[in-house]
Each structure stands twice: as C-alpha cells, then as structure tokens.
Motif scaffolding. Structure first.
Motif, PDB file in Angstrom:
ATOM      1  N   GLY A  62     -10.294 -35.964  54.738  1.00 16.16           N
ATOM      2  CA  GLY A  62      -9.557 -37.057  55.028  1.00 16.16           C
ATOM      3  C   GLY A  62      -8.295 -37.294  54.145  1.00 16.16           C
ATOM      4  N   VAL A  63      -7.497 -38.121  54.744  1.00 14.13           N
ATOM      5  CA  VAL A  63      -6.185 -38.247  54.137  1.00 14.13           C
ATOM      6  C   VAL A  63      -6.156 -38.751  52.596  1.00 14.13           C
ATOM      7  N   HIS A  64      -7.440 -39.293  52.338  1.00 18.21           N
ATOM      8  CA  HIS A  64      -7.450 -39.936  50.970  1.00 18.21           C
ATOM      9  C   HIS A  64      -7.834 -38.719  49.762  1.00 18.21           C
ATOM     10  N   LYS A  65      -7.830 -37.616  50.276  1.00 11.83           N
ATOM     11  CA  LYS A  65      -8.154 -36.385  49.416  1.00 11.83           C
ATOM     12  C   LYS A  65      -7.079 -35.467  49.610  1.00 11.83           C
ATOM     13  N   GLU A  66      -6.848 -34.563  48.921  1.00  9.34           N
ATOM     14  CA  GLU A  66      -5.812 -33.513  48.902  1.00  9.34           C
ATOM     15  C   GLU A  66      -5.762 -32.541  50.126  1.00  9.34           C
ATOM     16  N   GLY A  67      -5.012 -32.681  50.985  1.00  5.97           N
ATOM     17  CA  GLY A  67      -4.732 -31.488  51.875  1.00  5.97           C
ATOM     18  C   GLY A  67      -3.979 -30.312  51.703  1.00  5.97           C
ATOM     19  N   PHE A  68      -3.669 -29.656  52.619  1.00  4.42           N
ATOM     20  CA  PHE A  68      -3.022 -28.064  52.417  1.00  4.42           C
ATOM     21  C   PHE A  68      -2.146 -27.780  53.608  1.00  4.42           C
ATOM     22  N   TYR A  69      -0.994 -27.323  53.406  1.00  8.50           N
ATOM     23  CA  TYR A  69      -0.022 -26.905  54.156  1.00  8.50           C
ATOM     24  C   TYR A  69      -0.626 -25.429  54.651  1.00  8.50           C
ATOM     25  N   GLN A  70      -0.136 -25.258  56.124  1.00  3.90           N
ATOM     26  CA  GLN A  70      -0.736 -24.023  56.518  1.00  3.90           C
ATOM     27  C   GLN A  70       0.463 -23.402  57.425  1.00  3.90           C
ATOM     28  N   LYS A  71       1.071 -22.168  57.311  1.00  5.42           N
ATOM     29  CA  LYS A  71       2.011 -21.624  58.331  1.00  5.42           C
ATOM     30  C   LYS A  71       1.299 -20.838  59.094  1.00  5.42           C
ATOM     31  N   ASP A  72       0.696 -19.857  58.299  1.00  2.63           N
ATOM     32  CA  ASP A  72       0.065 -18.479  59.068  1.00  2.63           C
ATOM     33  C   ASP A  72      -1.429 -19.093  59.824  1.00  2.63           C
ATOM     34  N   ILE A  73      -1.223 -19.154  60.893  1.00  5.85           N
ATOM     35  CA  ILE A  73      -2.479 -19.918  61.851  1.00  5.85           C
ATOM     36  C   ILE A  73      -3.751 -18.878  61.551  1.00  5.85           C
ATOM     37  N   LYS A  74      -3.430 -17.471  61.500  1.00  3.31           N
ATOM     38  CA  LYS A  74      -4.486 -16.719  61.675  1.00  3.31           C
ATOM     39  C   LYS A  74      -5.485 -16.615  60.240  1.00  3.31           C
ATOM     40  N   LYS A  75      -4.888 -17.521  59.319  1.00  3.41           N
ATOM     41  CA  LYS A  75      -5.776 -17.677  58.185  1.00  3.41           C
ATOM     42  C   LYS A  75      -6.652 -18.930  58.403  1.00  3.41           C
ATOM     43  N   ALA A  76      -6.773 -19.545  59.364  1.00  6.81           N
ATOM     44  CA  ALA A  76      -7.573 -20.555  59.477  1.00  6.81           C
ATOM     45  C   ALA A  76      -9.126 -20.219  59.901  1.00  6.81           C
ATOM     46  N   GLY A  77      -9.025 -19.036  60.310  1.00  9.98           N
ATOM     47  CA  GLY A  77     -10.434 -18.470  60.625  1.00  9.98           C
ATOM     48  C   GLY A  77     -10.836 -19.088  62.067  1.00  9.98           C
ATOM     49  N   ASN A  78     -11.861 -18.314  62.593  1.00 10.97           N
ATOM     50  CA  ASN A  78     -12.400 -18.497  63.834  1.00 10.97           C
ATOM     51  C   ASN A  78     -11.581 -19.231  64.923  1.00 10.97           C
ATOM     52  N   SER A  79     -10.336 -18.449  65.153  1.00  9.16           N
ATOM     53  CA  SER A  79      -9.289 -18.617  65.818  1.00  9.16           C
ATOM     54  C   SER A  79      -9.839 -18.248  67.595  1.00  9.16           C
ATOM     55  N   PRO A  80      -9.890 -19.021  68.494  1.00 10.03           N
ATOM     56  CA  PRO A  80     -10.228 -18.653  69.789  1.00 10.03           C
ATOM     57  C   PRO A  80      -9.191 -17.701  70.361  1.00 10.03           C
TER      58      PRO A  80
END
Length: 303
Positions: A62-80
């Motif tokens: 949620g936005v009330h907790k710290e988020g993170f920036y991601q450029k390399d989408i392959k690092k997201a994992g479980n990509s269709p």
C-alpha cells in the motif's frame, strides 16, 4: 469477493492475488479497485503508453508503506509469456555497461497484470521504441515548492502558453495529481533530446524574466526558495520518465494525473482534482482531451 482468481482479459489470462489488499487505506481502496481502474481506463491509458519503454513504482503493502522503483521488468518474476518488452543498453552508477528489459504496454491484460503487482505509478519515456533518441514530446514540469500555491503554478503555465502561441506551437496542460502541472508539447520525432531540452530551457528562461518573484530554475533542491515554483526542463533527457497520462499517484488521496484544457485550468484550484474513483465520470463527459497530442505533431520553432 474472492481474494484470488484468474481473469481472462481479451484472450489473455492474468492470475490475480491478494485482491483485498488495501492500496490506499485512507480511502478504503484495494488492489481489486486498482486493477478495475486500469481495466476500465485502458481505452484512454493504452494509446499514451503505446510503444514506450515503461518504468513502474510498486507499493505491494500500500502507498502508506515504502514502495520501490523498477525498470527491469524481468526482475518482477512470474512474467507471462505474452508480455512485450524492449532490451535497452545502459550504464549503471559505476559506468558499467548493462542491459535493461523495459516493459512495453500493448494490451489491457498488461495493465491488469501491473495492477496485480501493485504498480501504482507508471512512468513512460518521452520517446517510442521506434525512435528512442528522438522524443515525441517536450515537457514543462512545474513543481511548486512547499510554500508555493497552485495559483502561482497556473500563472506560470499561462505564461508558457503565451510564449508557445507566439511561436505557433501548442502546449497541452496536465494535472500531475500531486501538487504541480505539466505541459506536453508534441513534436515530430526528428529532434534530439538535447534540442528539445534546449528549447524548453529557453522558454523557461523567458518565463523567469517575467516572473522572477515566483519562478526558479535552480537545480539544487536545498537552494530553491520555498515560495517559488521550480521550472524543470531537465526531464527532457533520454531515459528520463514522466508520470503517465491518467496514471494514479502514490499519495493518500489516490489522485490521478489528468489532462485538462486551458479553459478548465483557469478555474481549477488544485492539481488533486480527480482520484481513481471520480475520473471515470469525467471521461464519460469529456473523453480524452489529450487525444490530439497523439496526432498533432509539430515542428520545433526556436525562440
């Protein structure tokens, strides 16, 4: 409501999980609502993300907790397997060469998948995959300091508009959904980022000449006067991104970055005019007021 399910989105299956997870807890907006927003708004969002490398900011708790920036989408994992990506060479902070697999959003299912990642903020490039070195847009980013108000932002925006009109160039305003305003200027993708940046800079200098009391182009944040609006021209660089058109923002109000026309802007008192719950009604009444920027490419007339 079930907490997990598999959804068929125009022929593509997306596995959805933790649908009841609060994303904007202060407004009782869940991940289900974020996904629904992306799906409902996909006819308006997709044309503005088409063929553009995308960077995302994820807020899995949620936005009330710290988020993170991601450029390399392959690092997201479980990509269709149907995700579209583009591999772009780059250099890291140590100036070492590496490659990044950027996501390219080309289907409503991709937006749904991003919603399931709790990718609240979407940040596309200003250039497309066909012409990475030649942006389709120049952007004026008007960012008010803490003691500046939205009236000052609008004053500077209309000053920019006046200069652009004199050059026979059209700019299009967009609420950031945070505190500021952006003005998009569509160009033919034949000018370099440096050429576009120099043009935006020259216009900003002219605005500064007329409004030195409320505007600044000081790059160092701690040296900017707290009552002024920062005219940011430096976002016009390869690899830099801008908040997506109709993209949600990670503030507690679930606000959205929404295009407006100049007549509307004159009567708007805040950049946080719309949120993920209210912008749908606007679209039914106005449609996409930024549709023109996809078609109205312009020549660069220097100051």
């Amino acid at each position: 409501m079930v907490n997990s399910q598999t959804l068929d989105v125009h022929g593509r299956e997306v596995v959805l999980t933790n649908l009841l997870k609060p994303i904007w807890p202060e407004k009782d907006i869940t991940k289900y609502d974020l996904i629904k927003y992306f799906l409902d708004m996909s006819p308006y969002i997709l044309p503005h993300l088409k063929n553009r490398p995308l960077v995302i900011t994820r807020f899995p708790e949620g936005v009330h907790k710290e988020g993170f920036y991601q450029k390399d989408i392959k690092k997201a994992g479980n990509s269709p397997s149907w995700l579209k990506t583009i591999t772009i060479p780059t250099k890291n902070k140590e100036r070492e060469r590496q490659v990044i697999d950027y996501l390219v959003v080309d289907h409503p299912a991709t937006l749904v998948w991003l919603g399931n990642l709790a990718a609240v903020e979407l940040h596309p490039w200003l250039s497309s995959v066909e012409s990475l070195d030649y942006p389709d847009f120049g952007v004026f980013d008007l960012d008010p300091m803490p003691q500046a108000d939205f009236y000052q932002v609008k004053t500077l925006a209309f000053s920019i508009k006046k200069i652009l009109n004199q050059l026979e160039i059209t700019g299009y305003p967009k609420l950031t959904g945070s505190s500021g305003l952006q003005i998009f200027v569509p160009f033919y993708p034949k000018y370099t980022y440096q050429e576009i940046r120099e043009f935006i800079h020259k216009v900003c200098l002219q605005v500064l000449d007329h409004h030195a009391d409320i505007a600044t182009i000081e790059r160092k944040v701690n040296q900017r006067p707290s009552h002024k609006v920062y005219l940011d021209y430096l976002q016009n660089a390869k690899g830099k991104t801008i908040s997506a058109i109709y993209g949600p923002r990670a503030n507690k109000g679930a606000h959205v970055s929404v295009p407006v026309n100049w007549e509307e802007l004159a009567n708007i008192e805040t950049s946080r005019q719309y949120d993920v719950l209210s912008v749908g009604a606007r679209m039914k009444n106005t449609g996409d007021v930024f549709k023109t920027i996809l078609e109205n490419k312009q020549k660069l007339n220097f100051c």
